[in-house]
Design a protein around this motif. Sequence first.
Motif, PDB file in Angstrom:
ATOM      1  N   ASP A 283       0.823  -1.220   0.000  1.00 41.94           N
ATOM      2  CA  ASP A 283       0.000   0.000   0.000  1.00 41.94           C
ATOM      3  C   ASP A 283       0.857   1.271   0.000  1.00 41.94           C
ATOM      4  O   ASP A 283       0.457   2.299  -0.542  1.00 41.94           O
ATOM      5  CB  ASP A 283      -0.906   0.031   1.234  1.00 41.94           C
ATOM      6  N   ALA A 284       2.049   1.180   0.624  1.00 47.06           N
ATOM      7  CA  ALA A 284       2.917   2.356   0.725  1.00 47.06           C
ATOM      8  C   ALA A 284       3.427   2.777  -0.652  1.00 47.06           C
ATOM      9  O   ALA A 284       3.723   3.958  -0.882  1.00 47.06           O
ATOM     10  CB  ALA A 284       4.093   2.054   1.654  1.00 47.06           C
ATOM     11  N   GLU A 287       1.684   5.636  -2.203  1.00 45.19           N
ATOM     12  CA  GLU A 287       1.736   6.935  -1.522  1.00 45.19           C
ATOM     13  C   GLU A 287       3.118   7.584  -1.561  1.00 45.19           C
ATOM     14  O   GLU A 287       3.371   8.565  -0.868  1.00 45.19           O
ATOM     15  CB  GLU A 287       1.277   6.738  -0.063  1.00 45.19           C
ATOM     16  N   ILE A 302      -6.930   2.740  -5.625  1.00 51.03           N
ATOM     17  CA  ILE A 302      -7.012   4.065  -5.013  1.00 51.03           C
ATOM     18  C   ILE A 302      -8.476   4.326  -4.654  1.00 51.03           C
ATOM     19  O   ILE A 302      -9.340   4.422  -5.533  1.00 51.03           O
ATOM     20  CB  ILE A 302      -6.464   5.151  -5.975  1.00 51.03           C
ATOM     21  N   ARG A 305      -9.944   5.614   1.027  1.00 55.24           N
ATOM     22  CA  ARG A 305      -9.044   5.294   2.151  1.00 55.24           C
ATOM     23  C   ARG A 305      -7.661   5.924   1.963  1.00 55.24           C
ATOM     24  O   ARG A 305      -7.033   6.357   2.913  1.00 55.24           O
ATOM     25  CB  ARG A 305      -8.926   3.762   2.211  1.00 55.24           C
ATOM     26  N   ASN A 306      -7.181   5.980   0.706  1.00 56.63           N
ATOM     27  CA  ASN A 306      -5.807   6.474   0.516  1.00 56.63           C
ATOM     28  C   ASN A 306      -5.685   7.668  -0.438  1.00 56.63           C
ATOM     29  O   ASN A 306      -4.587   8.170  -0.642  1.00 56.63           O
ATOM     30  CB  ASN A 306      -4.884   5.326   0.037  1.00 56.63           C
ATOM     31  N   ASP A 308      -6.295  10.750  -0.213  1.00 63.99           N
ATOM     32  CA  ASP A 308      -5.715  11.989   0.323  1.00 63.99           C
ATOM     33  C   ASP A 308      -4.229  11.828   0.654  1.00 63.99           C
ATOM     34  O   ASP A 308      -3.566  12.796   1.019  1.00 63.99           O
ATOM     35  CB  ASP A 308      -6.503  12.466   1.557  1.00 63.99           C
ATOM     36  N   LYS A 309      -3.703  10.591   0.510  1.00 60.07           N
ATOM     37  CA  LYS A 309      -2.282  10.384   0.820  1.00 60.07           C
ATOM     38  C   LYS A 309      -1.416  10.263  -0.439  1.00 60.07           C
ATOM     39  O   LYS A 309      -0.196  10.152  -0.355  1.00 60.07           O
ATOM     40  CB  LYS A 309      -2.107   9.108   1.648  1.00 60.07           C
ATOM     41  N   ILE A 310      -2.045  10.252  -1.593  1.00 60.11           N
ATOM     42  CA  ILE A 310      -1.286  10.086  -2.840  1.00 60.11           C
ATOM     43  C   ILE A 310      -0.449  11.346  -3.066  1.00 60.11           C
ATOM     44  O   ILE A 310      -0.962  12.462  -2.986  1.00 60.11           O
ATOM     45  CB  ILE A 310      -2.237   9.887  -4.051  1.00 60.11           C
ATOM     46  N   ALA A 327     -12.615   8.433  -4.655  1.00 61.26           N
ATOM     47  CA  ALA A 327     -11.198   8.807  -4.718  1.00 61.26           C
ATOM     48  C   ALA A 327     -10.969   9.834  -5.826  1.00 61.26           C
ATOM     49  O   ALA A 327     -10.201  10.788  -5.649  1.00 61.26           O
ATOM     50  CB  ALA A 327     -10.336   7.567  -4.956  1.00 61.26           C
TER      51      ALA A 327
END
Length: 418
Positions: A283-284, A287, A302, A305-306, A308-310, A327
């Motif tokens: 998952d990291a 990001e 995407i 959940r993620n 806003d971290k991209i 997303a």
Amino acid sequence: MSNTESLNPFAIAQRQFDEAAELLGLEASARALLREPMREFVVTIPVRMDNGTTRMFKGYRVQYNSSRGPTKGGLRWHPDETIDTVRALAAWMTWKTAVVDLPLGGGKGGVTCNPKEMSEGEKERLARGYIRAVGRILKITKDVPAPDVYTTPQIMAWMMDEYETLIGEAHPGVITGKPIELGGSQGRGDATARGGIFVVREACDILGIDPSTARSSIQGFGNAGQYAALLGAELLGLKVVAVSDSRSAIYNEDGFDPKALVDHKLRTGAVSGFPGSKSIEPDALLELPVEVLFPSALENAITSRNADKIQAKIICELANGPTTPDADAVLYKRGIYVIPDFLANAGGVTVSYFEQVQNSYNYYWDIGEVYEQLDRKMTQSFLAVHELHEGRKVNMRTAAYMISIDRVAIACRLRGWF
Ligand code: NAD
């Protein structure tokens, strides 16, 4: 992920369609037709396994819309394959052939199976069984399959052979993505990624990013992902700092040697253990601070959940359906430039179409011709979508949908379907 976010790919495809149809002011009858597949086939395929037992496999073929021409789309062999995945992928094929303006409709197929646990003989018998089950609805003038996740040129070759054996004549154009020796096109192998790299080149130009100093990360390291690494480096000087496959993800902040990494994956079957790499959480990878992110695996990478971290500036969706609508809204608000799947990965179907054309007149192009025509198609289509995205102040996906839906709706109206 929010509790209400649906990850059903077909529900997502319909939601994306509805949003663009609303902006286009499409009439109710047009919406009713275009948000559903026109034809679906579900079959049970008996396959004799190596241990002497016979196993039943579920197979699918969905012909979503044929108003612009014969339906076209790949065959996915995956344990999670369902009729809704196939419906979604068939819908996206319809919008894909339309956005690059090919005279084709959209379709898709697949089998629920795990090819990683099957022998070559079992795979061959499944490929032939699939054609015996659905061959009656395939033809160069009706519906033409191609490879997708976990299907290969060899599987296409078995399928073509079974089809020709059934009908008793040569019909190489019934399936694309074949080996070159059996009527495949030069350039089909890397066409999906090559088309993606062409549109990344254009996006970098628009956004003022110098690709030769840019970093990329790649989720999924099969046909699309491996060639994205190789061609990103070869054509743009793009550095690859992270890659993943279904089992693990690896990172090297200085960038990998893409050729050595592909050799390692092909030799060992995994990206893990590549010399000089550090293992990271899959998952990291999504990001990481990179200029270009290539989701090149499966759907729903995407989500809310993620999103806003991209940190990527450009997302080039080589996979189909990697980003959910929730997303998308977050990415658009954050100014991340998403090149949507059915535009970004249209290079594959474009060269499949070239393959069909060459099969039909039984005369084959050289590689330079394929690259040139592919570049022209991808660049023109990309620029048209970008222009609408700016003009109408909608995200790139909605702009691409608006162009495609309009083209398909015109064909349906001219035929008197609504
Ligand atoms: P492939 O079978 O060659 O490779 C798939 C890769 O994804 C493998 O490396 C696998 O290990 C990896 N993978 C699977 N699950 C993963 C996960 N959860 N996380 C990370 N990696 C994972 O398939 P492909 O042809 O490269 O297709 C990949 C995507 O590109 C699919 O969405 C497909 O629909 C799309 N696509 C492919 C083509 C084509 O011409 N092959 C054309 C258009 C779109």
